[in-house]
Scaffold this motif. Structure first.
Motif, short mmCIF file in Angstrom:
data_model
loop_
_atom_site.label_atom_id
_atom_site.label_comp_id
_atom_site.label_asym_id
_atom_site.label_seq_id
_atom_site.Cartn_x
_atom_site.Cartn_y
_atom_site.Cartn_z
N UNK A 98 85.63 35.55 71.04
CA UNK A 98 86.86 35.61 70.22
C UNK A 98 86.62 34.91 68.98
N UNK A 99 86.00 33.78 68.93
CA UNK A 99 85.90 33.21 67.70
C UNK A 99 84.81 33.64 66.83
N UNK A 100 83.62 34.23 67.23
CA UNK A 100 82.89 35.18 66.66
C UNK A 100 83.60 36.34 65.79
N UNK A 101 84.62 37.01 66.54
CA UNK A 101 85.38 38.11 66.07
C UNK A 101 86.17 37.50 64.93
N UNK A 102 86.79 36.44 65.19
CA UNK A 102 87.72 35.71 64.27
C UNK A 102 86.95 35.42 63.03
N UNK A 103 85.85 34.71 62.90
CA UNK A 103 85.14 34.51 61.75
C UNK A 103 84.73 35.70 61.08
N UNK A 104 84.24 36.93 61.83
CA UNK A 104 83.80 38.13 61.33
C UNK A 104 84.87 38.68 60.39
N UNK A 105 85.93 38.75 60.93
CA UNK A 105 87.30 39.21 60.43
C UNK A 105 88.26 38.55 59.41
N UNK A 106 88.09 37.29 59.50
CA UNK A 106 88.75 36.26 58.72
C UNK A 106 90.13 36.49 59.39
N UNK A 107 90.27 36.87 60.38
CA UNK A 107 91.67 36.95 61.40
C UNK A 107 91.60 35.74 62.36
#
Length: 739
Positions: A14-23
């Motif tokens: 979840x953290x990786x996806x958050x960083x990738x999308x800046x969401x």
């Protein structure tokens, strides 16, 4: 171990996806308190994110921890990780506050009891805003929203103490994005073109024509506070000597001062103040600012939606260069309702006002799934039915009914229209109000519908019924049972101990669709509510609200008359709390008569002392809603008439005539028959100077008069009209002789 590994790997993903999308992304851990807290502590070690916050009990050492009641402390801050522990109660306002503080690339971790258990049990009694009647409708709806949300993973505790995935859902479109940077923008520190426009608009308020206020609105995370701080710093560098900032709380505007300080090298900073050479940006609470005698170059009113309109109107009238900023979908007041209500005031008082909107998010990227979840779960974007969907049917054809809240919680359309009306009508409607609407003890929900759409609504609290022992404790000031506002006001404040055993229906909130206002629908709704509770055996119908002339007139038109007015102004509202009442039973009829007699008898004296600073229109409305209990013209003695005649025609001084003049004015202001005799200025002068005892210079300045001489002449002119109207034939003959 397998369970801990599942949680850790899910959180890292979840953290990786958050960083990738800046969401932002969200992880929900559902299980007993000990299990959830142990898993969350392990996550903090595995993720090593900062800044982070733990909202709730039993946080690890060296972690910033807040109680839910202090969640407003996070406003304006940016968090990489937030843990919300809901095992000791779910505070909807706290959830909204902390959810909006997680920055793009960050993670919100929600700790909750097992899902089935959480949605079947009422919230703990110690929680001020929790359910107390064995239901958890708000939580049931929240769980449905969580399980359907995108960008979320829900992991539950299994029977062996391990973990199992309940749901994991990534947004359908999760495109990579970057944090905004100042690239090619012409104003330093601004990160979007929206911010640049906002800063320029704020500077124009300060340098352009006077009385051209600005309304600045945005959702959270759009850089509104930053824009206010950037503009403040630039204006101080340009030579503005003083900027005053106000808001419901200093906490809400601390980011503003931080942004200003960063752009003013060498500035002296303190809490609520930035000094740059001889120039300063300072904070003043709204109730102090309305009395501030300084002449600031600019006044900034932040989170204006959480400040009552009467207080905003006083600020607007007092300061020629002022800007109002508000969050559109805020957790402690909505900017949509503020914009609709306050626009009428701006149009009438300062038609040259302008609006600026910040649309582009800065704290996270567009399409953020956590923002969508918060909007839906907390109804932050609730709106009344669109005007285009309403027909031209008469309001008489609207169907008025009391709703079943077990049905309402599953009817998203009705709930959204209903809550949207409350948001639009009341200055401070928050997620906690949604929680109370669905789960509040002894609370009932009423609506008026047109072709199925909610066009009016009222929330009614059933109160009172105290036994003799509790009544005595309340009267002595030793007990203050939560709620029960009407009984306690009459008992503890007005002193009527016989009010204790009576049962009351208090209309807590009432709202009518803007398109159908002033057509009698609100009065019809109040009438239907009164009839229902009279038949149900309750004793009285009442309401309590921040007193304004318009509201007093509305309630009086519904048959509810004032019986009490709070001594001091509310710190957040800037108004006196009025209590209005209507008897529904014989027992309440006797109490109502006694409270009214006492109120009518005391009001003229109170206006001269306790309520000396009351706005003249409000004082006027209070006097007009006296019903014969005040002093009447027939009580004036012959000597009084001689003094009034002499004063009216310039033969006697004001101070020597004051007692007789106050009697005459008290009669006139209660009498609808003299409405055409006096101008609005004359009525206001009679109220301010004669009834309230305000100073000559104060009332002169309020009405554009040069001083005592002009005020005195206006009072004499008004007295002449009243003497001719109320005086006997003999008095009128004397008038002819004097002329």
């Amino acid at each position: 171990m397998a369970g801990e590994e599942l949680i850790r790997e899910t959180a890292l993903w979840l953290r990786q996806e958050a960083v990738r999308t800046f969401q932002r992304r969200m992880l929900v851990l559902s299980g007993d308190a000990r299990w959830c807290r142990r898993q969350a502590r392990a996550l903090l070690d595995a993720l090593s994110l900062s800044p982070l916050l733990w909202l709730g009990e039993q946080a690890p050492d060296n972690v910033w921890q807040l109680e839910a009641a202090r969640a407003h402390k996070v406003l304006g801050r940016e968090l990489a990780l937030a843990v919300f522990d809901a095992h000791d109660g779910f505070d909807a306002d706290a959830f909204g506050a902390i959810g909006g503080s997680v920055q793009g690339g960050g993670l919100l971790v929600l700790l909750i009891p097992p899902l089935a258990q959480w949605t079947q049990a009422s919230e703990p009694l110690q929680q001020q805003r929790a359910s107390r009647e064995g239901t958890a409708r708000f939580l049931q709806r929240l769980v449905v929203a969580l399980l359907a949300a995108e960008g979320i993973a829900v992991i539950g505790q299994d029977e062996s103490g391990g973990a199992r995935m309940v749901v994991q859902r990534e947004p359908r479109q999760a495109l990579a994005a970057q944090r905004p940077v100042n690239a090619g923008l012409h104003i330093e520190a601004c990160l979007t073109a929206d911010q640049c426009r906002a800063v320029e608009a704020l500077e124009k308020v300060c340098s352009g024509h006077r009385h051209r206020p600005l309304v600045l609105v945005s959702d959270r995370g759009r850089g509104k506070s930053s824009a206010l701080g950037i503009a403040s710093a630039r204006l101080l560098r340009q030579g503005v000597q003083e900027i005053v900032v106000t808001a419901p709380r200093l906490d809400a505007v601390e980011p503003l001062f931080a942004h200003a300080a960063r752009l003013l090298p060498g500035a002296e900073t303190a809490r609520g103040r930035v000094r740059y050479g001889t120039a300063v940006v300072r904070f003043l609470p709204p109730d102090e600012l309305v009395h501030y005698t300084g002449r600031p170059g600019l006044v900034l009113v932040d989170e204006a939606a959480a400040i009552p309109a009467p207080l905003l109107e006083r600020l607007l009238a007092r300061f020629a260069r002022i800007a109002f900023a508000s969050t559109i979908h805020g957790y402690e007041g909505t900017g949509r309702g503020f914009a609709v209500r306050f626009q009428r005031v701006l149009d009438a008082s300062t038609p040259g006002w302008s609006e600026c909107r910040l649309e582009t998010p800065i704290r996270w990227a567009m399409g953020d799934p956590l923002e969508r979840l918060l909007f839906h779960a907390l109804l932050l974007d609730a709106a009344p039915v669109a005007e285009a969907q309403l027909s031209e049917l008469s309001t008489r054809q609207c169907v008025i009914e009391r709703l079943d809240r077990d049905v309402l919680v599953n009817d998203e359309v009705t709930l959204g229209e209903l809550f949207g009306l409350l948001v639009l009508a009341h200055y401070r409607t928050s997620p906690a109000d949604l929680q109370q609407l669905l789960d509040g003890t002894e609370l009932e929900v009423w609506t008026a519908r047109q072709e199925g759409h909610v066009v009016a609504t009222a929330l009614v609290s059933l109160e009172g019924g105290f036994d003799e022992a509790l009544a005595r404790e309340i009267w002595l000031g030793r007990r203050r049972p939560r709620g029960h506002l009407l009984a306690q006001s009459l008992l503890a404040h007005a002193g009527f101990i016989e009010a204790a055993p009576l049962r009351y229906a208090r209309i807590m909130r009432i709202a009518v669709h803007p398109q159908l206002q002033r057509q009698g629908l609100g009065s019809r709704l109040v009438s239907a509510i009164g009839t229902h509770y009279e038949q149900a055996g309750l004793d009285a119908l009442g309401a309590s609200f921040g007193a304004t002339a318009d509201l007093l007139d509305f309630w009086a038109g519904c048959g509810l008359l004032p019986v009490h007015l709070g001594i001091g102004r509310g710190k957040s509202s800037g108004t006196h709390a009025a209590v209005v009442l209507k008897a529904l039973s014989d027992a309440a009829g006797g109490l109502f008569q006694r409270t009214r007699e006492r109120w009518n008898r005391q009001l003229p004296e109170l206006l001269e002392s306790v309520y000396q600073d009351l706005e003249p229109p409000l004082a006027d409305a209070l006097l007009q809603h006296c019903d014969g209990g005040g002093v009447s013209g027939g009580e004036l003695e012959p000597q009084d008439w001689q003094e009034l005649l002499a004063f009216a025609f310039g033969l006697r001084g004001y101070e020597l005539t004051l007692v007789a003049l106050r009697r005459l004015v008290a009669t006139a202001l209660e009498d609808e028959a003299v409405a055409g005799l006096l101008s609005s200025v004359q009525r206001s002068l009679l109220l301010g100077r004669v009834m309230q005892g305000r100073g000559w210079s104060e009332v002169a300045a309020a009405h554009g008069l040069s001083g005592r001489a002009q005020v005195l002449e206006a009072l004499r002119e008004a007295a002449r009209a009243l003497v001719l109207h109320y005086g006997s034939e003999a008095v009128r003959e004397q008038v002819k002789e004097i002329k």
